[in-house]
Design a protein around this motif. Structure first.
Motif, PDB file in Angstrom:
ATOM      1  N   SER A   2      -7.494   6.010  -3.865  1.00  0.00           N
ATOM      2  CA  SER A   2      -6.821   4.867  -4.480  1.00  0.00           C
ATOM      3  C   SER A   2      -5.683   5.369  -5.361  1.00  0.00           C
ATOM      4  O   SER A   2      -5.666   6.523  -5.790  1.00  0.00           O
ATOM      5  CB  SER A   2      -7.813   4.035  -5.309  1.00  0.00           C
ATOM      6  N   TRP A   3      -4.741   4.468  -5.623  1.00  0.00           N
ATOM      7  CA  TRP A   3      -3.521   4.875  -6.323  1.00  0.00           C
ATOM      8  C   TRP A   3      -3.170   3.943  -7.473  1.00  0.00           C
ATOM      9  O   TRP A   3      -2.146   4.129  -8.126  1.00  0.00           O
ATOM     10  CB  TRP A   3      -2.350   4.923  -5.330  1.00  0.00           C
ATOM     11  N   ARG A   4      -4.010   2.951  -7.745  1.00  0.00           N
ATOM     12  CA  ARG A   4      -3.643   1.897  -8.683  1.00  0.00           C
ATOM     13  C   ARG A   4      -3.388   2.420 -10.088  1.00  0.00           C
ATOM     14  O   ARG A   4      -2.367   2.101 -10.705  1.00  0.00           O
ATOM     15  CB  ARG A   4      -4.757   0.836  -8.714  1.00  0.00           C
ATOM     16  N   ALA A   5      -4.318   3.178 -10.635  1.00  0.00           N
ATOM     17  CA  ALA A   5      -4.156   3.658 -12.013  1.00  0.00           C
ATOM     18  C   ALA A   5      -2.973   4.611 -12.127  1.00  0.00           C
ATOM     19  O   ALA A   5      -2.220   4.565 -13.106  1.00  0.00           O
ATOM     20  CB  ALA A   5      -5.442   4.336 -12.473  1.00  0.00           C
ATOM     21  N   GLN A   6      -2.799   5.458 -11.123  1.00  0.00           N
ATOM     22  CA  GLN A   6      -1.671   6.398 -11.156  1.00  0.00           C
ATOM     23  C   GLN A   6      -0.346   5.658 -11.035  1.00  0.00           C
ATOM     24  O   GLN A   6       0.650   6.041 -11.662  1.00  0.00           O
ATOM     25  CB  GLN A   6      -1.829   7.417 -10.026  1.00  0.00           C
TER      26      GLN A   6
ATOM     27  N   GLY B  18      11.239   6.136  -9.592  1.00  0.00           N
ATOM     28  CA  GLY B  18      12.648   6.385  -9.319  1.00  0.00           C
ATOM     29  C   GLY B  18      12.908   7.371  -8.201  1.00  0.00           C
ATOM     30  O   GLY B  18      14.049   7.484  -7.733  1.00  0.00           O
ATOM     31  N   ALA B  19      11.880   8.078  -7.748  1.00  0.00           N
ATOM     32  CA  ALA B  19      12.068   9.129  -6.756  1.00  0.00           C
ATOM     33  C   ALA B  19      11.810   8.673  -5.326  1.00  0.00           C
ATOM     34  O   ALA B  19      11.903   9.477  -4.391  1.00  0.00           O
ATOM     35  CB  ALA B  19      11.158  10.315  -7.077  1.00  0.00           C
ATOM     36  N   VAL B  20      11.490   7.397  -5.159  1.00  0.00           N
ATOM     37  CA  VAL B  20      11.115   6.888  -3.836  1.00  0.00           C
ATOM     38  C   VAL B  20      12.080   5.795  -3.396  1.00  0.00           C
ATOM     39  O   VAL B  20      12.254   4.795  -4.094  1.00  0.00           O
ATOM     40  CB  VAL B  20       9.676   6.338  -3.858  1.00  0.00           C
TER      41      VAL B  20
ATOM     42  N   PHE C  14       4.817   5.657  -5.119  1.00  0.00           N
ATOM     43  CA  PHE C  14       5.173   5.590  -6.531  1.00  0.00           C
ATOM     44  C   PHE C  14       4.187   6.390  -7.368  1.00  0.00           C
ATOM     45  O   PHE C  14       4.573   7.083  -8.323  1.00  0.00           O
ATOM     46  CB  PHE C  14       5.185   4.140  -7.008  1.00  0.00           C
ATOM     47  N   ALA C  15       2.890   6.295  -7.054  1.00  0.00           N
ATOM     48  CA  ALA C  15       1.874   7.026  -7.802  1.00  0.00           C
ATOM     49  C   ALA C  15       2.065   8.527  -7.665  1.00  0.00           C
ATOM     50  O   ALA C  15       1.929   9.283  -8.629  1.00  0.00           O
ATOM     51  CB  ALA C  15       0.483   6.626  -7.311  1.00  0.00           C
TER      52      ALA C  15
ATOM     53  N   ASP D 230       0.833  -1.207   0.000  1.00  0.00           N
ATOM     54  CA  ASP D 230       0.000   0.000   0.000  1.00  0.00           C
ATOM     55  C   ASP D 230       0.868   1.257   0.000  1.00  0.00           C
ATOM     56  O   ASP D 230       0.603   2.219  -0.742  1.00  0.00           O
ATOM     57  CB  ASP D 230      -0.906   0.022   1.234  1.00  0.00           C
ATOM     58  N   ALA D 231       1.882   1.259   0.831  1.00  0.00           N
ATOM     59  CA  ALA D 231       2.754   2.426   0.937  1.00  0.00           C
ATOM     60  C   ALA D 231       3.507   2.669  -0.368  1.00  0.00           C
ATOM     61  O   ALA D 231       3.594   3.814  -0.846  1.00  0.00           O
ATOM     62  CB  ALA D 231       3.741   2.234   2.091  1.00  0.00           C
TER      63      ALA D 231
END
Length: 218
Positions: free
Chosen positions: A106-110, A26-28, A20-21, A14-15
């Motif tokens: 939610s973050w799935r699509a992003q 690359g920034a995480v 990432f979204a 989840d985190a």
């Protein structure tokens, strides 16, 4: 009941998906993911997933099995001679059903939109879900689209994947901000109509199809 290890693993997924979204893959850092998940062990990503690539594989494949099962179910419900719209609907409906079922925000699509922007992440996604556009998608539309060469279908399948991911990522972000009153059902109907039209559009230059790399769908 989920074990403590399973809960810790899900918290990391989840985190990572959210970070990432929001920020790009690359920034995480792994450390930031662990801290955002509320874990104390800074090596938790390595412990649960074997490392960065393992985490990314787990994220990409997180809903793959259930979506594949739903697609097979919808395909089996089609008649003997389904049209292109029905075939595209059977392919894409599980995606919109999934996005509608996720907790908000939610973050799935992003997240998947960020995957398509990183070549190494695209390769990881292909390892997990295969070339989601090809060859299976070409097989499922064979016989439903007349007069369109395979090269044209390949290019259109790429454009379709990019279009769906991009629109869904934008819609998800707006829903998270509560600035979009639409529903995933409405978005799904719009995109299915657009995708069916794109795949079945007339061909004016059979030799003019642009060759694109494959981008796995969500």
């Amino acid at each position: 009941m989920a074990s403590q290890s399973d809960r810790a693993r899900d918290a990391l997924l989840d985190a990572a998906e959210e970070l990432f979204a929001r920020n790009g893959i690359g920034a995480v850092s792994n450390r930031r993911i662990v801290e955002h998940a509320g874990a104390a062990n800074h090596s938790a990503v390595a412990y649960h997933f074997g490392g960065r690539d393992g985490l990314l594989r787990a994220l990409v494949g997180r809903h793959h099995e259930e979506m594949s099962r739903r697609r097979r179910e919808l395909m089996e419900q089609l008649g003997d001679s389904p049209n292109i719209h029905e075939l595209v609907s059977a392919r894409l409906r599980p995606l919109f059903e999934l996005l509608d079922s996720l907790p908000k925000p939610s973050w799935r699509a992003q997240f998947m939109s960020q995957v398509t922007a990183v070549p190494s992440a695209v390769e990881v996604a292909k390892e997990v879900v295969g070339d989601a556009n090809l060859p299976d998608d070409l097989r499922f539309i064979n016989g439903a689209v007349d007069g369109i060469p395979e090269s044209g279908l390949r290019g259109r399948a790429y454009l379709l994947g990019s279009m769906v991911i991009g629109v869904c990522a934008d819609q998800e972000a707006k829903m998270n901000e509560d600035v979009n009153k639409g529903s995933w059902e409405q978005v799904g109907r719009f995109l299915i109509d657009a995708a069916a039209g794109m795949l079945g559009a007339p061909v004016t230059d059979p030799d003019g199809a642009v060759r694109y790399p494959n981008v796995p769908l969500l």
